[in-house]
Design an enzyme around this catalytic site. Structure first.
Site, PDB file in Angstrom:
ATOM      1  CD  GLU A  71      -2.978  -1.083   2.113  1.00 44.44           C
ATOM      2  OE1 GLU A  71      -3.851   0.059   2.405  1.00 44.44           O
ATOM      3  OE2 GLU A  71      -3.118  -1.986   3.109  1.00 44.44           O
ATOM      4  CG  HIS A  98       6.125 -28.859   7.308  1.00 40.72           C
ATOM      5  ND1 HIS A  98       6.082 -30.000   7.854  1.00 40.72           N
ATOM      6  CD2 HIS A  98       6.305 -28.094   8.264  1.00 40.72           C
ATOM      7  CE1 HIS A  98       6.620 -30.021   8.892  1.00 40.72           C
ATOM      8  NE2 HIS A  98       6.678 -28.982   9.319  1.00 40.72           N
ATOM      9  CE  LYS A 101     -12.150  -0.043   0.327  1.00 39.65           C
ATOM     10  NZ  LYS A 101     -11.988   1.000   1.420  1.00 39.65           N
TER      11      LYS A 101
END
Length: 352
Positions: free
Chosen positions: A236, A252, A346
């Site tokens: 950001e 893993h 948005k």
């Protein structure tokens, strides 16, 4: 850009993101004090706490959930989505809805569902629709004043909630720990300010190493949300790609992916966040994992937290990441404050 020419920062930073970062230690202390004073109704006993939020408003919940999990007698869970988990119902569940603006649609959805499910609810915001909904429903709304991006209000989204858990009796009084964290952050700031040259400024030095590279941040256990914070701040503030990985899980799977595609892997910067609070086995894993990256030819670096307490170590690492992201933004010559890509998304969603 020459990072030692700090006078030129103002041209790229008209909304003073740097000032927000510099003010974070004081904000954390102010939030703690505010959380001790705001109205707190008599809550029924609860069996679990869920903190609903998104983006910059959620990171405080992430930090809190990880910080208290080893001593809190009930689970504290950070939730980033619309609908609540099926188990979040009835008065035994305490839902805290955190939204900086009070208008985050996912958090508003979580609020409505929590109320419909009969949960105990409290909201945390600067106002907006969330505060209005809370008032209409007779629910306590904690309001704080902050003029800036949600990601710059992390002191509020953490400090006020820490005070809340303390007042409810689910966590030991953290007064001295908060003071220690604030002091450690201020002591560290002496070396991170724009006036300090690259040679003596670890934030500027790391920003220089991140320039032109894909950044991957590794951390273990309680430091997971700090690694996430570094990732999101690079995204950001610097408008740059970054990711985060968490140990021991990364050992893993991620270790198996260090071979291909070679032309991209040479552009990766792997940085390992370390602290005294790390589990002894994770300390070994961090070292061995970093060695594995080095042997495959990756650029790697490590950062060790400062501070005498776990809370201080969390916050000094977090604060350092904010400074690094800011200096990286200066090197990419982008305005560190606006997030146009998020605003555009948005807008697309608003009328659907």
């Amino acid at each position: 850009m020459n990072l030692d020419d700090h006078q030129s920062f103002n041209d790229l930073d008209p909304q003073n993101m740097l000032g927000q970062i510099e003010a974070l230690p004081g904000q954390l202390l102010k939030a703690w004090e505010l959380g001790k004073q705001l109205l707190l109704p008599q809550f029924k006993e609860v069996k679990q706490v869920l903190i609903a939020g998104m983006g910059g408003s959620a990171i405080g919940g992430d930090l809190l959930a990880n910080y208290v999990k080893s001593t809190c007698p009930i689970p504290v869970i950070s939730h980033r989505d619309y609908s609540l988990p099926h188990w979040a119902r009835g008065s035994e569940t305490f839902v805290i809805c955190s939204s900086h603006s009070g208008n985050t649609e996912e958090t508003l959805s979580a609020f409505d569902e929590a109320v419909n499910n009969g949960c105990q609810v409290l909201t945390l915001s600067t106002g907006g629709k969330l505060a209005k909904k809370a008032k209409a429903a007779g629910i306590t709304a904690w309001i704080f004043e902050h003029d800036g991006q949600p990601r710059t209000a992390i002191g509020y989204s953490f400090g006020m909630l820490l005070a809340l858990l303390t007042r409810l009796g689910y966590f030991a009084n953290a007064e001295s720990d908060v003071a220690s964290a604030v002091a450690a952050m201020k002591a560290q700031q002496v070396h991170l300010s724009p006036q300090v040259g690259v040679a003596s400024n670890p934030a500027k030095r790391l920003a220089g190493q991140f320039l032109g590279r894909y950044v991957s941040i590794f951390a273990a256990g309680v430091l997971e949300p700090v690694a996430r914070r570094w990732k999101t701040q690079i995204n950001e503030i610097a408008k740059a790609w970054a990711q985060f990985e968490v140990l021991p899980e990364a050992d893993h799977n991620t270790l198996a992916g260090l071979l291909n595609p070679e032309e991209l892997l040479t552009k990766v910067a792997a940085v390992f966040l370390k602290a005294e609070l790390d589990h002894p086995r994770n300390k070994l894993r961090l070292n061995f994992t970093q060695q594995a990256f080095m042997l495959e030819g990756f650029y790697t670096d490590e950062v060790t937290a400062s501070g005498d307490t776990p809370l201080a170590q969390l916050w000094t690492l977090l604060h350092l990441g904010d400074y690094i992201s800011y200096y990286l933004a200066m090197m990419y010559q982008v305005d560190p404050t606006p997030v146009e890509a998020l605003a555009e998304l948005k807008e697309k969603l608003k009328d659907i």
